[in-house]
Write a protein that holds these residues in place. Sequence first.
Motif, PDB file in Angstrom:
ATOM      1  N   ILE A 144      -1.506   6.399  -1.930  1.00 15.84           N
ATOM      2  CA  ILE A 144      -1.786   7.731  -2.465  1.00 15.84           C
ATOM      3  C   ILE A 144      -2.669   8.465  -1.460  1.00 15.84           C
ATOM      4  O   ILE A 144      -3.789   8.029  -1.167  1.00 15.84           O
ATOM      5  N   PHE A 203      -8.212   7.018  -6.910  1.00 17.36           N
ATOM      6  CA  PHE A 203      -7.037   7.180  -7.772  1.00 17.36           C
ATOM      7  C   PHE A 203      -7.470   7.302  -9.224  1.00 17.36           C
ATOM      8  O   PHE A 203      -8.558   6.884  -9.616  1.00 17.36           O
ATOM      9  N   PRO A 237       2.216  11.217  -3.083  1.00 17.99           N
ATOM     10  CA  PRO A 237       2.764   9.897  -2.800  1.00 17.99           C
ATOM     11  C   PRO A 237       2.984   9.727  -1.303  1.00 17.99           C
ATOM     12  O   PRO A 237       3.493  10.618  -0.627  1.00 17.99           O
ATOM     13  N   THR A 278      -2.582   9.935  -9.495  1.00 21.15           N
ATOM     14  CA  THR A 278      -3.090  10.985  -8.626  1.00 21.15           C
ATOM     15  C   THR A 278      -4.420  10.490  -8.097  1.00 21.15           C
ATOM     16  O   THR A 278      -4.775   9.319  -8.266  1.00 21.15           O
ATOM     17  N   THR A 310      -5.060   7.286   3.331  1.00 22.88           N
ATOM     18  CA  THR A 310      -4.324   6.886   2.133  1.00 22.88           C
ATOM     19  C   THR A 310      -4.978   5.661   1.509  1.00 22.88           C
ATOM     20  O   THR A 310      -5.342   4.725   2.228  1.00 22.88           O
TER      21      THR A 310
END
Length: 723
Positions: A671, A222, A660, A82, A695
């Motif tokens: 991510i 992340f 995702p 995540t 992302t």
Amino acid sequence: MFRKISLLAIALLIQLSAVAKEGMWLPLLLKSLNEEDMQSRGFKLTAEDLYSINKSSLKDAVIRFGNGCTGEVVSDRGLLFTNHHCGYGQIQAHSSVDNDYLTEGFWAMNQAEELPNPGLTVTFIVNIADVTKKVLQGVNESMTEAERQKKINQNIETVRKEAEGSSKYKAMIKPFFYGNEYYMFLTEVYKDIRLVGAPPSSIGKFGGDTDNWMWPRHTGDFSVFRIYADKNNQPAEYAADNVPFHPKKHFKISLKGVQQGDFTLVYGFPGTTKQYLTSDAVEYVTQVTNPAKIQLRENSLAIMDAAMKASDEVRIKYAAKYARISNYYKKWIGENNGLRKLNALEKKKAFEKEFTRQLAKNPALQKKYGTLLPTFQSQYKELEKYAFATDYFRELYFYAPELIRFVSNFRKLQTNIEQLEQDKQLDNEVEKLKSATQRHFKNYDLATDQKLFATVVAMYQQKVDPSLHPEVFQMVQNKYNGDWGKYAEYVYNKSIFVREASVNDLLSNVSKKTAKKLAKDPAYQFVESFFVSYMEKTQPSYKAISDKIDRMMRDYVKAQREIFTEKTFWPDANSTLRISYGNVEGSNPRDGMEYNYFSTLEGVMEKRRTDVSKTHEFYVHDKLVDLYEKKDFGQYGQEGKMPVCFIASNHTTGGNSGSPVLDGSGNLIGINFDRSWESTMSDIMFNPEQCRNITVDIRYVLFVIDKFAGASHLVEELDLVRN
């Protein structure tokens, strides 16, 4: 004149058609609504590969992380990715001055070192079903709104019980299109979630508030967790002998990288959009409430920032709070700018003119819906002062100062102590308050909170209509000549609620006298006056008018679907599982400016500050510098460079954090963690030419895990796809 009107109608329908290919779509309906369009853009799978109830599908690898983010399962041993900012609260909870995981990062080198997180859950979607007919059974237009809602609630409860039966699953039923449709989500919740890894904030939060909502971006946003289950692979509370969860599906990870024009798909739980708002609502948002909340948070952030810079202890305590407040502060600024750039207000008004024109062509529709827009205008005008007071009340209650929310926990004890004792619930209530006290003071600084109290309550008094002020404001005016600084000093010196020891002392010996003691406390007196005033003067009118507007919105959306039959409508986001899709592409956000679609580690070094501490937003870790200088990127680099982030034209919002991002073959390529500043208006009006989601490239994630952190054992768990 006729030609001008016709051209306007055509332009509006073209615009509606273009937007209809974007949106946030229910996975259940992809086959009928989106599959052909997705495949024409580069999607190589089928709708059933994304969502199926007959076999495992990619939906089984998408989880709701906690209460507000998304995550993805990436191994057959329950490993999940995540965002860093989604796991920030857990990382902070495990941090201290001696073990500062926020600053230094954390990596469990084996499963025994993975850290439990009480209260953290992940939720899987088992099934989605259209239950509109069942929920609206027995509902008719002759009912009052109260009667209608009562019947709907009864039907929802019946459907929910029938779906859950004696199973381990929970059913969640939500309205769509403002209550014109209802869908049920059958869920499975896992409760033993452990922290596996997090990069230092110099990677996971690189760029900090300066880069938040901005492109180009160079943030490795992340974190890594693992789902644990009992020995039968079933959900269980934390236990030392729980084992890694074996999922039905996990994502394969592509090392191929992305190119301009590549198909991308975001699978997640977007929070809230409001695409059907009328021009009156957009005008209120852009010209009234956003500017006011921006100013309020700007003052709060300045106070926090000064305190955090002065003390490492305060910095750790307030890191997550500061980030939470700052996030939407900057978002609202970008939203206003984006809506102005898009001429959103003018476009809403133009659409409403066309809506009115189309109604006039159909007497039956005119009779049914003709009064909607004028009534919206009068209702929003009436709502404004109550909505503004509600916005400010929520800001003070949920964000700063913390004293208000903490003290509010004790209202039940003060007002119902005899009833609690009679019902033998007093001990339970006291234990809840003890837990709340421990959580509150773990990340609390008295001096900082006092400054916040004096500043933001003064702003509440200045900005909110005087007729809605609590009585305590008059007392402050009479006794302290309206000096909120002096009043705050009195409250924070005299109240038991600003010191953990005094609160624990109160809770150690609760009796009927406790209620009297609470009633005399200055902080409690303020909170009580504040709450009572809101509940009596503001909330009833706010709710009554808002409910009427919501009822009208149900008709307004229904009317649009009856009139503009050429458009494929998508429901506003409401924290349910959705899919959006687009393509990797750069953008031209302003005149003379052109953005590339990707960023690299070279940009991190360009932004790097060498004269700052480890907690500075542009500090770069020496090891990362060393890897860059040696071009030691392993299998994750591309043509001598290390990709970091990329942008695409997917429609995302809050809640999509951690989602995702997939390629056309369903492989994980990144991510999702943000939008560009020009995109933040997409909650209200989406523009595929302007909006870009940001992302973190999955190759950068793996590079950090493997080459920077040395946690190669985690990479070995993953299914890597190189072609």
